[in-house]
Design a protein around this motif. Structure first.
Motif, PDB file in Angstrom:
ATOM      1  N   ARG A   1      -1.353  15.408   1.476  1.00  0.00           N
ATOM      2  CA  ARG A   1      -0.296  16.203   0.847  1.00  0.00           C
ATOM      3  C   ARG A   1       0.414  15.466  -0.274  1.00  0.00           C
ATOM      4  O   ARG A   1       1.183  16.045  -1.001  1.00  0.00           O
ATOM      5  CB  ARG A   1       0.741  16.603   1.909  1.00  0.00           C
ATOM      6  N   SER A   2       0.209  14.155  -0.390  1.00  0.00           N
ATOM      7  CA  SER A   2       0.961  13.388  -1.387  1.00  0.00           C
ATOM      8  C   SER A   2       0.553  13.783  -2.805  1.00  0.00           C
ATOM      9  O   SER A   2      -0.590  14.005  -3.066  1.00  0.00           O
ATOM     10  CB  SER A   2       0.722  11.911  -1.189  1.00  0.00           C
TER      11      SER A   2
ATOM     12  N   ARG B   1       0.817  -1.197   0.000  1.00  0.00           N
ATOM     13  CA  ARG B   1       0.000   0.000   0.000  1.00  0.00           C
ATOM     14  C   ARG B   1       0.866   1.269   0.000  1.00  0.00           C
ATOM     15  O   ARG B   1       1.919   1.307   0.602  1.00  0.00           O
ATOM     16  CB  ARG B   1      -0.862  -0.005   1.257  1.00  0.00           C
ATOM     17  N   GLU B   2       0.395   2.297  -0.693  1.00  0.00           N
ATOM     18  CA  GLU B   2       1.081   3.579  -0.640  1.00  0.00           C
ATOM     19  C   GLU B   2       0.495   4.362   0.526  1.00  0.00           C
ATOM     20  O   GLU B   2      -0.728   4.420   0.682  1.00  0.00           O
ATOM     21  CB  GLU B   2       0.878   4.343  -1.939  1.00  0.00           C
ATOM     22  N   LEU B   3       1.352   4.917   1.345  1.00  0.00           N
ATOM     23  CA  LEU B   3       0.869   5.686   2.497  1.00  0.00           C
ATOM     24  C   LEU B   3       0.544   7.098   2.018  1.00  0.00           C
ATOM     25  O   LEU B   3       1.289   8.042   2.232  1.00  0.00           O
ATOM     26  CB  LEU B   3       1.914   5.692   3.613  1.00  0.00           C
ATOM     27  N   LEU B   4      -0.565   7.181   1.335  1.00  0.00           N
ATOM     28  CA  LEU B   4      -0.955   8.460   0.734  1.00  0.00           C
ATOM     29  C   LEU B   4      -1.661   9.336   1.747  1.00  0.00           C
ATOM     30  O   LEU B   4      -2.645   8.929   2.342  1.00  0.00           O
ATOM     31  CB  LEU B   4      -1.900   8.223  -0.442  1.00  0.00           C
ATOM     32  N   THR B   5      -1.123  10.515   1.910  1.00  0.00           N
ATOM     33  CA  THR B   5      -1.782  11.475   2.780  1.00  0.00           C
ATOM     34  C   THR B   5      -2.380  12.553   1.878  1.00  0.00           C
ATOM     35  O   THR B   5      -2.200  12.509   0.667  1.00  0.00           O
ATOM     36  CB  THR B   5      -0.776  12.123   3.744  1.00  0.00           C
TER      37      THR B   5
ATOM     38  N   THR C   1       6.688  17.154  -2.489  1.00  0.00           N
ATOM     39  CA  THR C   1       6.306  16.182  -1.460  1.00  0.00           C
ATOM     40  C   THR C   1       6.277  14.767  -2.033  1.00  0.00           C
ATOM     41  O   THR C   1       6.716  13.823  -1.370  1.00  0.00           O
ATOM     42  CB  THR C   1       4.937  16.575  -0.849  1.00  0.00           C
ATOM     43  N   THR C   2       5.844  14.638  -3.266  1.00  0.00           N
ATOM     44  CA  THR C   2       5.826  13.313  -3.903  1.00  0.00           C
ATOM     45  C   THR C   2       7.249  12.744  -3.939  1.00  0.00           C
ATOM     46  O   THR C   2       7.480  11.596  -3.557  1.00  0.00           O
ATOM     47  CB  THR C   2       5.243  13.420  -5.337  1.00  0.00           C
TER      48      THR C   2
ATOM     49  N   TYR D   1       0.162   9.066 -10.649  1.00  0.00           N
ATOM     50  CA  TYR D   1      -0.948   8.701  -9.763  1.00  0.00           C
ATOM     51  C   TYR D   1      -2.099   8.225 -10.639  1.00  0.00           C
ATOM     52  O   TYR D   1      -2.631   8.997 -11.444  1.00  0.00           O
ATOM     53  CB  TYR D   1      -1.408   9.902  -8.925  1.00  0.00           C
TER      54      TYR D   1
ATOM     55  N   GLU E   1       5.512  17.804   6.439  1.00  0.00           N
ATOM     56  CA  GLU E   1       5.159  19.232   6.349  1.00  0.00           C
ATOM     57  C   GLU E   1       4.335  19.696   7.547  1.00  0.00           C
ATOM     58  O   GLU E   1       4.705  20.641   8.228  1.00  0.00           O
ATOM     59  CB  GLU E   1       4.390  19.507   5.062  1.00  0.00           C
TER      60      GLU E   1
ATOM     61  N   PHE F   1       7.318   6.011   1.375  1.00  0.00           N
ATOM     62  CA  PHE F   1       5.894   6.041   1.749  1.00  0.00           C
ATOM     63  C   PHE F   1       5.051   5.676   0.528  1.00  0.00           C
ATOM     64  O   PHE F   1       3.994   5.087   0.654  1.00  0.00           O
ATOM     65  CB  PHE F   1       5.464   7.445   2.213  1.00  0.00           C
ATOM     66  N   ILE F   2       5.528   6.121  -0.629  1.00  0.00           N
ATOM     67  CA  ILE F   2       4.841   5.798  -1.876  1.00  0.00           C
ATOM     68  C   ILE F   2       5.882   5.231  -2.838  1.00  0.00           C
ATOM     69  O   ILE F   2       7.087   5.387  -2.610  1.00  0.00           O
ATOM     70  CB  ILE F   2       4.137   7.035  -2.490  1.00  0.00           C
ATOM     71  N   TYR F   3       5.417   4.573  -3.881  1.00  0.00           N
ATOM     72  CA  TYR F   3       6.341   3.895  -4.793  1.00  0.00           C
ATOM     73  C   TYR F   3       6.443   4.637  -6.124  1.00  0.00           C
ATOM     74  O   TYR F   3       5.456   5.206  -6.599  1.00  0.00           O
ATOM     75  CB  TYR F   3       5.880   2.453  -5.013  1.00  0.00           C
TER      76      TYR F   3
ATOM     77  N   HIS G   1       8.362  11.791  -0.482  1.00  0.00           N
ATOM     78  CA  HIS G   1       7.670  10.588  -0.005  1.00  0.00           C
ATOM     79  C   HIS G   1       8.194   9.330  -0.695  1.00  0.00           C
ATOM     80  O   HIS G   1       8.164   8.253  -0.115  1.00  0.00           O
ATOM     81  CB  HIS G   1       6.152  10.741  -0.171  1.00  0.00           C
TER      82      HIS G   1
END
Lengths: 259, 312
Positions: A258-259, A252-256, B49-50, B15, B87, B58-60, B53
């Motif tokens: 702000r992402s 899972r992507e830890l999407l907040t 931020t992407t 995305y 942030e 946190f994201i791929y 992260h």
């Protein structure tokens, strides 16, 4: 590392006052339940009344426990993702599995805490009112009840991978009711309906408790076998549901926001 | 050659939504050298931020790769030398400062002794010793951001990744954070910070990358980035000498900024030198001499093709 996360999750749940509210509700309901039984004790004797009180009390405790399990499971990591606190943990040199299992262990510990305090509460009532000593096999019943709560927790945890907490809870409740209908069908004499009922029970993780405490009074080893089977059945489902949730969380992507 | 603190290699992120896709990063490549303050600049929604992260896993990424001190960012051990501040930092309000830092000290694999020694030291360093016994929910916005910074520092990281660290802070707190970052650079730490507030890093960054719409527009040291062919100079001065003002008014780029405050843009170095000589002979107070278009803001807007918005 896992234990640090688990402890933090447990403190978070304790400080949310959620457990305290459930315990207060449990204590209040038990008082209401005990009143007629206390009156009954004068008629039928303390031993039978004690057994009935135990069964009734655990029925309510279990119901409230399932509600707690649903709420805790639905928000196990979802709430942390929503409030952004999960990022602070994920920024540490931890694997996603450690993070996930830390949260899960913290939640299970919270449910265990609820169950243990509920048991102690009953112990106090029992000591002062009924003077009833349950059989040793009662412990199996307690384990089975607790595992039943964990199954509920695992189901909603699994659903929370795909849906928001509210929807995950709703779907879990729907599953519970469908399982109940399956249970009713399974009791029918017609072979087809019975088979359908058993099938529904299997796919909905049917969680009916094998034996009530009163049925366990003087139970022999042979009659306890279904409880062991139920414990095994619950464990298999818990392992399957929690590990699939862990795998989904890992990807899972830890999407907040702000992402 | 030392290993870069962070290396982005053709990093791309798309995305995927049900009916649409948004390319947040379009194959960015650059390095953050160790021991520097590196500013990652861009307007809101540029992809800062992407990118951060993805560094933190946190994201791929959709394609490309990212490394921290030579280790793939997807490997959890890569984060052992990293401190991260999101942030808008928030944490469970019931925790006291010391309890919170203890938890994250343990997660950073520090010993109990190291943690107990670091907590008061860090809080003192961040000018908030009173925060140790207070609950996080009672902190002001600035204090919350600082306790977030303290948790990033508790593991004594070599690399600090800060996403808009001064977000929501008052000017005094901002200045303190800037000084703190300089101090940390002095200790040999690498600081990778994103911001859209240029003044936050103009006087502290060694190097910057400017990103917009998922593309890196420029990566260079601040000095080189601001080095332009200075054909013009801006000179600002205060004067009450009407004769001087009347004399200089004939200059083509004379501008009255306010009562008694003037600006002249000189086309050549010689013209600038002559003007300064004239001003020094008078009672004028020279308040600014700067190559026109040499501010980070000007360069930033130039790269974003919004040069008309620049004051320079």
């Amino acid at each position: 590392m896992i234990s640090v996360i688990a402890r933090q999750k447990l403190s978070k749940l304790r400080n949310s006052k959620m457990l305290l509210i459930f315990l207060i509700v449990a204590a209040f309901i038990s008082l209401l339940v005990f009143l007629p039984i206390i009156i009954m004790a004068g008629v039928q004797g303390a031993k039978i009344s004690g057994a009935v009180a135990l069964e009734t009390y655990f029925g309510y405790i279990s119901f409230i426990g399932h509600v707690a399990a649903l709420l805790i499971g639905a928000t196990c990591w979802r709430q942390d993702l929503r409030d952004g606190t999960i990022l602070t943990f994920a920024a540490r040199p931890l694997s996603r599995f450690s993070l996930f299992f830390g949260k899960v262990i913290g939640c299970v510990a919270a449910l265990a805490l609820y169950f243990v305090v509920a048991l102690l509460l009953f112990g106090i009532f029992d000591l002062f009112i009924f003077s009833y000593v349950p059989p040793a096999s009662f412990l199996l019943y307690v384990v089975q009840q607790f595992l039943s709560l964990i199954v509920t927790f695992a189901i909603v945890l699994f659903f929370s991978n795909f849906f928001n907490p509210v929807l995950a809870v709703v779907l879990s409740v729907v599953l519970f009711f469908v399982g109940g209908i399956g249970g009713l069908l399974a009791q029918l004499t017609s072979g087809v309906w019975q088979a359908i009922g058993v099938g529904i029970q299997a796919i909905t993780v049917e969680r009916s408790i094998s034996y009530s405490p009163s049925a366990m009074l003087g139970a022999d080893v042979e009659s306890l076998r279904p409880i062991w089977n139920a414990i095994g059945y619950f464990l298999v489902w818990i392992i399957a549901l929690v590990s699939s949730s862990a795998l989904l969380f890992d990807r899972r992507e830890l999407l907040t926001k702000r992402s | 050659m030392s290993v870069a603190a962070i290396r982005f290699d053709s990093l791309r992120k798309v995305y995927e939504r049900r009916r649409s896709a948004r390319e947040a990063l379009k194959g960015i490549s650059f390095e953050v050298p160790a021991g520097e303050i590196f500013g990652f600049l861009g307007p809101n929604g540029a992809g800062k931020t992407t990118a951060m992260h993805i560094v933190m896993d946190f994201i791929y990424s959709t394609s490309g790769s990212c490394e921290i001190f030579g280790i793939s960012s997807t490997d959890p051990s890569a984060r052992a030398r990293v401190g991260f501040l999101p942030e808008i930092f928030s944490f469970d309000g019931f925790m006291r400062g010391e309890h919170f830092l203890r938890t994250f000290g343990k997660l950073a694999s520090r010993t109990k002794e190291q943690i107990e020694a670091a907590i008061p030291e860090l809080l003192e360093f961040l000018d908030m010793p009173e925060a140790q016994r207070q609950r996080i929910k009672s902190y002001s916005k600035g204090m919350t951001q600082k306790i977030g910074l303290a948790q990033a520092l508790i593991g004594d990281p070599d690399l600090l990744i800060l996403d808009e660290p001064t977000s929501g802070m008052d000017p005094i707190a901002k200045a303190k954070i800037k000084n703190l970052l300089k101090k940390l650079r002095g200790e040999g730490k690498t600081i990778f910070l994103s911001t859209h507030i240029l003044s936050d890093i103009e006087d502290i960054a060694d190097r910057v990358a400017i990103i917009n719409k998922g593309e890196v527009l420029a990566v260079d040291s601040l000095g080189k980035l601001l080095h332009v062919e200075h054909k013009a100079y801006r000179v600002q001065f205060d004067s009450s000498d009407n004769q001087l003002v009347a004399e200089l008014q004939s200059a083509s780029a004379f501008k009255r900024i306010a009562e008694g405050k003037y600006e002249i843009t000189c086309d050549t170095r010689t013209a600038k030198d002559q003007l300064l000589e004239r001003l020094l002979k008078s009672d004028a107070d020279i308040t600014l001499v700067r190559p026109a278009g040499a501010s980070l803001q000007h360069r930033f807007l130039q790269l974003l093709q919004h040069e008309e918005l620049s004051d320079d």
